[in-house]
Design a protein around this motif. Structure first.
Motif, PDB file in Angstrom:
ATOM      1  N   ARG A 204       0.839  -1.210   0.000  1.00  0.00           N
ATOM      2  CA  ARG A 204       0.000   0.000   0.000  1.00  0.00           C
ATOM      3  C   ARG A 204       0.871   1.257   0.000  1.00  0.00           C
ATOM      4  O   ARG A 204       0.631   2.201  -0.749  1.00  0.00           O
ATOM      5  N   ILE A 205       1.876   1.255   0.855  1.00  0.00           N
ATOM      6  CA  ILE A 205       2.736   2.435   0.967  1.00  0.00           C
ATOM      7  C   ILE A 205       3.595   2.591  -0.281  1.00  0.00           C
ATOM      8  O   ILE A 205       3.814   3.708  -0.766  1.00  0.00           O
ATOM      9  N   ALA A 206       4.089   1.477  -0.823  1.00  0.00           N
ATOM     10  CA  ALA A 206       4.942   1.525  -2.015  1.00  0.00           C
ATOM     11  C   ALA A 206       4.205   2.080  -3.227  1.00  0.00           C
ATOM     12  O   ALA A 206       4.837   2.558  -4.183  1.00  0.00           O
ATOM     13  N   SER A 207       2.862   2.037  -3.218  1.00  0.00           N
ATOM     14  CA  SER A 207       2.084   2.561  -4.343  1.00  0.00           C
ATOM     15  C   SER A 207       1.945   4.084  -4.289  1.00  0.00           C
ATOM     16  O   SER A 207       1.490   4.693  -5.251  1.00  0.00           O
ATOM     17  N   LYS A 208       2.349   4.685  -3.181  1.00  0.00           N
ATOM     18  CA  LYS A 208       2.225   6.145  -3.026  1.00  0.00           C
ATOM     19  C   LYS A 208       3.425   6.844  -3.664  1.00  0.00           C
ATOM     20  O   LYS A 208       4.401   6.224  -4.083  1.00  0.00           O
ATOM     21  N   SER A 209       3.360   8.154  -3.706  1.00  0.00           N
ATOM     22  CA  SER A 209       4.462   8.939  -4.267  1.00  0.00           C
ATOM     23  C   SER A 209       5.695   8.830  -3.374  1.00  0.00           C
ATOM     24  O   SER A 209       5.660   9.243  -2.212  1.00  0.00           O
ATOM     25  N   PRO A 210       6.805   8.294  -3.903  1.00  0.00           N
ATOM     26  CA  PRO A 210       8.023   8.214  -3.079  1.00  0.00           C
ATOM     27  C   PRO A 210       8.557   9.595  -2.704  1.00  0.00           C
ATOM     28  O   PRO A 210       9.195   9.747  -1.659  1.00  0.00           O
ATOM     29  N   LEU A 211       8.280  10.590  -3.546  1.00  0.00           N
ATOM     30  CA  LEU A 211       8.721  11.950  -3.221  1.00  0.00           C
ATOM     31  C   LEU A 211       7.963  12.480  -2.012  1.00  0.00           C
ATOM     32  O   LEU A 211       8.558  13.055  -1.094  1.00  0.00           O
ATOM     33  N   VAL A 212       6.641  12.295  -1.997  1.00  0.00           N
ATOM     34  CA  VAL A 212       5.855  12.748  -0.857  1.00  0.00           C
ATOM     35  C   VAL A 212       6.258  11.992   0.401  1.00  0.00           C
ATOM     36  O   VAL A 212       6.420  12.589   1.479  1.00  0.00           O
ATOM     37  N   LEU A 213       6.430  10.685   0.280  1.00  0.00           N
ATOM     38  CA  LEU A 213       6.819   9.884   1.444  1.00  0.00           C
ATOM     39  C   LEU A 213       8.155  10.356   2.010  1.00  0.00           C
ATOM     40  O   LEU A 213       8.317  10.500   3.221  1.00  0.00           O
ATOM     41  N   ARG A 214       9.106  10.593   1.125  1.00  0.00           N
ATOM     42  CA  ARG A 214      10.425  11.038   1.566  1.00  0.00           C
ATOM     43  C   ARG A 214      10.336  12.390   2.262  1.00  0.00           C
ATOM     44  O   ARG A 214      10.929  12.602   3.330  1.00  0.00           O
ATOM     45  N   ARG A 215       9.582  13.301   1.663  1.00  0.00           N
ATOM     46  CA  ARG A 215       9.470  14.637   2.251  1.00  0.00           C
ATOM     47  C   ARG A 215       8.660  14.613   3.544  1.00  0.00           C
ATOM     48  O   ARG A 215       8.964  15.354   4.482  1.00  0.00           O
ATOM     49  N   MET A 216       7.632  13.769   3.604  1.00  0.00           N
ATOM     50  CA  MET A 216       6.853  13.652   4.837  1.00  0.00           C
ATOM     51  C   MET A 216       7.714  13.112   5.975  1.00  0.00           C
ATOM     52  O   MET A 216       7.670  13.618   7.105  1.00  0.00           O
ATOM     53  N   MET A 234       8.237  25.473   8.205  1.00  0.00           N
ATOM     54  CA  MET A 234       9.038  24.541   7.428  1.00  0.00           C
ATOM     55  C   MET A 234       8.164  23.730   6.470  1.00  0.00           C
ATOM     56  O   MET A 234       8.519  23.504   5.313  1.00  0.00           O
ATOM     57  N   GLU A 235       6.993  23.326   6.959  1.00  0.00           N
ATOM     58  CA  GLU A 235       6.067  22.567   6.126  1.00  0.00           C
ATOM     59  C   GLU A 235       5.653  23.383   4.902  1.00  0.00           C
ATOM     60  O   GLU A 235       5.589  22.853   3.779  1.00  0.00           O
ATOM     61  N   ARG A 236       5.383  24.674   5.081  1.00  0.00           N
ATOM     62  CA  ARG A 236       4.980  25.524   3.967  1.00  0.00           C
ATOM     63  C   ARG A 236       6.116  25.673   2.959  1.00  0.00           C
ATOM     64  O   ARG A 236       5.873  25.730   1.737  1.00  0.00           O
ATOM     65  N   LEU A 237       7.348  25.742   3.434  1.00  0.00           N
ATOM     66  CA  LEU A 237       8.488  25.846   2.520  1.00  0.00           C
ATOM     67  C   LEU A 237       8.641  24.580   1.676  1.00  0.00           C
ATOM     68  O   LEU A 237       8.927  24.649   0.481  1.00  0.00           O
ATOM     69  N   VAL A 238       8.428  23.423   2.310  1.00  0.00           N
ATOM     70  CA  VAL A 238       8.503  22.167   1.567  1.00  0.00           C
ATOM     71  C   VAL A 238       7.385  22.105   0.541  1.00  0.00           C
ATOM     72  O   VAL A 238       7.575  21.681  -0.611  1.00  0.00           O
ATOM     73  N   LEU A 239       6.193  22.538   0.931  1.00  0.00           N
ATOM     74  CA  LEU A 239       5.066  22.558   0.002  1.00  0.00           C
ATOM     75  C   LEU A 239       5.354  23.459  -1.186  1.00  0.00           C
ATOM     76  O   LEU A 239       5.007  23.126  -2.333  1.00  0.00           O
ATOM     77  N   GLU A 240       5.992  24.599  -0.944  1.00  0.00           N
ATOM     78  CA  GLU A 240       6.311  25.521  -2.034  1.00  0.00           C
ATOM     79  C   GLU A 240       7.206  24.829  -3.064  1.00  0.00           C
ATOM     80  O   GLU A 240       7.002  24.966  -4.280  1.00  0.00           O
ATOM     81  N   ALA A 241       8.184  24.066  -2.583  1.00  0.00           N
ATOM     82  CA  ALA A 241       9.052  23.321  -3.496  1.00  0.00           C
ATOM     83  C   ALA A 241       8.300  22.171  -4.157  1.00  0.00           C
ATOM     84  O   ALA A 241       8.492  21.878  -5.334  1.00  0.00           O
TER      85      ALA A 241
END
Length: 266
Positions: A204-216, A234-241
């Motif tokens: 289930r987790i492997a089907s998600k975005s690896p970029l989002v998982l890494r950043r989360m 910090m969360e808003r800065l990551v979201l901006e990127a």
């Protein structure tokens, strides 16, 4: 992956499975096992095809802690520059720190007894599943050993100081079910279903975005060390990127098109 003597490593559909494989020694951590685990984590970290890691044990234990028998054979040179105990602790702590920081989701599947260094190893993972029969404790105090990879530093952060002090001071074990409400264990499953349930969760987790998982994962780790206001900034800065990423565009397009997204991790 290269041959190993104390662990088994295999890859299935984006998931790396690491099995501690010293069942006769209750999967106790030796110098060789720590070195092999470190090498496996380093290889996994650089493999973009691997999105999730599952760590489990063979036999009756997940991991009973450090191989005290092996360490006790070198008592005559303790305190020397080449003290094997110090070298082992540095190797074990370094391996667990690398596991804790790997930019993949890590799942510990506790198949049995989990004590001392075994508990520290489990806590280096993001999520913990446990078999109903698993018994879990710190146990360092039972052998006059001081924890060196998170027993005293991480356990109170995971389950709170009172519960952590109980496990640290008594050396007792607790059932997996008792540790669910304390926040250490995510789920308890029947013994026979442990690996199947771990596989389902990993898939289930492997089907998600690896970029989002890494950043989360990084945002959670960093945020816990910051006041809430700083963590939110910090969360808003990551979201901006993140808003410029392929995975965000793909996820939104897949939602509109009512299809399964094909995430690429960038």
């Amino acid at each position: 992956m290269s041959a190993t003597t104390t662990i088994r490593v295999e890859q299935r559909a984006g998931v790396a499975w690491i099995t501690l494989d010293r069942p006769d020694a209750m999967n106790a951590l030796s110098d060789t096992m720590c070195a092999e685990l470190l090498a496996a984590v380093e290889r996994i970290e650089s493999d973009a095809a691997i999105r999730v890691v599952v760590l489990t044990g063979s036999g009756r234990a997940f991991c009973a802690g450090a191989d005290l028998k092996g360490l006790s054979e070198h008592t005559s040179i303790r305190g020397a520059a080449d003290d094997p105990l110090l070298k082992f602790l540095e190797l074990a702590a370094g391996m667990m720190e690398r596991l804790r920081a790997v930019p993949k989701v890590t799942i510990a599947a506790l198949n049995g007894l989990t004590m001392a260094g075994g508990l520290e190893l489990a806590m280096a993972c993001d999520l913990i599943l446990a078999a109903e029969s698993a018994r879990i404790g710190d146990a360092h105090v039972n052998f006059g050993v001081f924890p060196g990879a998170g027993g005293a530093a991480v356990l109170p952060r995971r389950i709170g100081a009172p519960a952590a002090k109980y496990l640290l001071f008594t050396g007792d074990t607790m059932s997996a079910a008792e540790l669910v409400p304390l926040g250490l264990i995510n789920r308890v499953v029947p013994d026979a279903l442990l690996l199947a349930e771990a596989e389902k969760l990993a898939a289930r987790i492997a089907s998600k975005s690896p970029l989002v998982l890494r950043r989360m994962k990084q945002a959670v780790a960093d945020g816990l060390e910051q006041p809430q206001a700083a963590a939110l900034r910090m969360e808003r800065l990551v979201l901006e990127a993140h808003r410029h990423s392929h995975d965000l565009a793909e996820g939104l397009e897949a939602f509109v098109g009512k299809r399964k997204p094909e995430f690429r991790g960038y």
